[in-house]
Enzyme design. Structure first.
Site, short mmCIF file in Angstrom:
data_model
loop_
_atom_site.label_atom_id
_atom_site.label_comp_id
_atom_site.label_asym_id
_atom_site.label_seq_id
_atom_site.Cartn_x
_atom_site.Cartn_y
_atom_site.Cartn_z
CG HIS A 92 -2.03 1.02 1.36
ND1 HIS A 92 -2.15 1.64 2.48
CD2 HIS A 92 -2.59 1.50 0.36
CE1 HIS A 92 -3.11 2.37 2.25
NE2 HIS A 92 -3.39 2.48 0.87
CD GLU A 109 -2.75 2.40 -3.40
OE1 GLU A 109 -3.85 2.98 -3.30
OE2 GLU A 109 -1.91 2.63 -2.50
CG HIS A 134 -3.59 9.53 0.06
ND1 HIS A 134 -4.28 10.23 1.16
CD2 HIS A 134 -4.25 8.33 0.04
CE1 HIS A 134 -5.25 9.49 1.34
NE2 HIS A 134 -5.18 8.44 0.77
CD GLU A 175 -6.61 5.28 -4.63
OE1 GLU A 175 -6.10 4.69 -3.84
OE2 GLU A 175 -7.72 5.96 -4.41
O1 G3P Z 1 -6.31 1.24 -3.01
C1 G3P Z 1 -6.38 0.98 -1.78
C2 G3P Z 1 -6.52 2.33 -0.99
O2 G3P Z 1 -5.21 2.87 -1.50
C3 G3P Z 1 -7.53 3.14 -0.99
O3 G3P Z 1 -7.39 4.06 -0.22
O4 G3P Z 1 -7.09 6.24 0.87
O5 G3P Z 1 -5.16 4.57 1.10
O6 G3P Z 1 -5.77 5.71 -1.17
P1 G3P Z 1 -6.37 5.20 0.17
MG MG Z 2 -4.64 4.50 -2.86
#
Ligand code: G3P
Ligand code: MG
Length: 243
Positions: A10, A37, A52, A112
């Protein structure tokens, strides 16, 4: 069908390195991960960076919208010291830099699409276009923004897409079909066996985020989940197969 690795780091390195940086990607490689990700945002000048938050202040100094800055301005900022002095000076990377690193190291990218408010379609379009230049199969797009995913589909229909949700909505099947998405990415808390079975029976991939407990990861895999996204590269990489 899920053709990607079953463990996804992540924000690059989870909690072990400053999120959405090249240091985070290096951390994923060091822990044996084959997929990451990260969040991609469109900024001033039409460029794409790993970021983010839509506002400055948490991972980079300052205040106000990130998207008002250029990629060059962000690259000169410190996106590392919020996590520790060791990381001071770690820059905000461009999407191109991150993608080049991932391709060179055989890391599958789950990019993402994290658009600034009002830039959903524009960001989806730009990211999908940029992905067309990458090797086939090297990136899976995802987003909470249906508008961004629709724009990505229009710009590059062959770049695969996943819909990101919190709780699985009742109309998940219709939403996935409307986007021609290959997978659903769902929040792990509350994700139950019946939902997992339904998504899998319909032929879609299913990724759960953010899973930091190896026991929960095993439970999800046993229920049929294809992949988990984790902050705890140190815990999960050593304890599960196919890391
Ligand atoms: O893709 C999973 C996760 O990254 C989604 O939430 O807020 O960590 O981008 P966030
Ligand atoms: Mg994310």
């Amino acid at each position: 069908m899920w053709i990607y690795p079953d463990l996804i780091a992540h924000r690059g390195g989870g909690t072990l390195a400053p999120e959405n940086t090249l240091a985070a990607l290096r951390c994923a490689v060091a822990h044996g991960f084959r997929a990451v990700e990260f969040d991609v945002m469109g900024v001033a000048g039409g460029e794409l960076v790993l970021m983010h938050d839509t506002e400055l202040g948490r991972t980079v100094p300052g205040s106000g919208p990130v998207a008002r800055l250029t990629a060059a301005e962000l690259a000169a900022m410190d996106a590392g010291s919020w996590l520790g002095e060791h990381w001071r000076g770690e820059p905000v990377p461009g999407f191109g830099q991150a993608a080049a690193f991932c391709v060179a190291h055989g890391l599958l990218m789950n990019a993402e699409i994290k658009p600034a408010p009002g830039l959903e379609a524009d960001t989806g379009h730009r990211i999908a276009q940029a992905c067309q230049a990458l090797p086939a199969g090297s990136v899976l797009l995802s987003s909470f923004s249906v508008e961004a995913l629709q724009a990505a589909r229009a710009a590059a229909p062959d770049v695969p897409r996943a819909l990101l949700v919190g709780a699985v909505p009742d109309d998940w099947r219709a939403q996935l079909d409307a986007l021609a998405a290959v997978a659903l990415h769902a929040r792990e808390s509350g994700l139950g066996a019946a939902q997992v079975a339904a998504v899998k029976a319909a032929g879609f991939g299913l990724m759960a985020y953010t899973v930091n407990d190896p026991a929960r990861a095993r439970e999800l895999f046993a229920s049929g989940v294809d992949a988990v996204c984790t902050d705890r590269l140190d815990l999960i990489a050593d304890r599960l197969p196919n890391a």
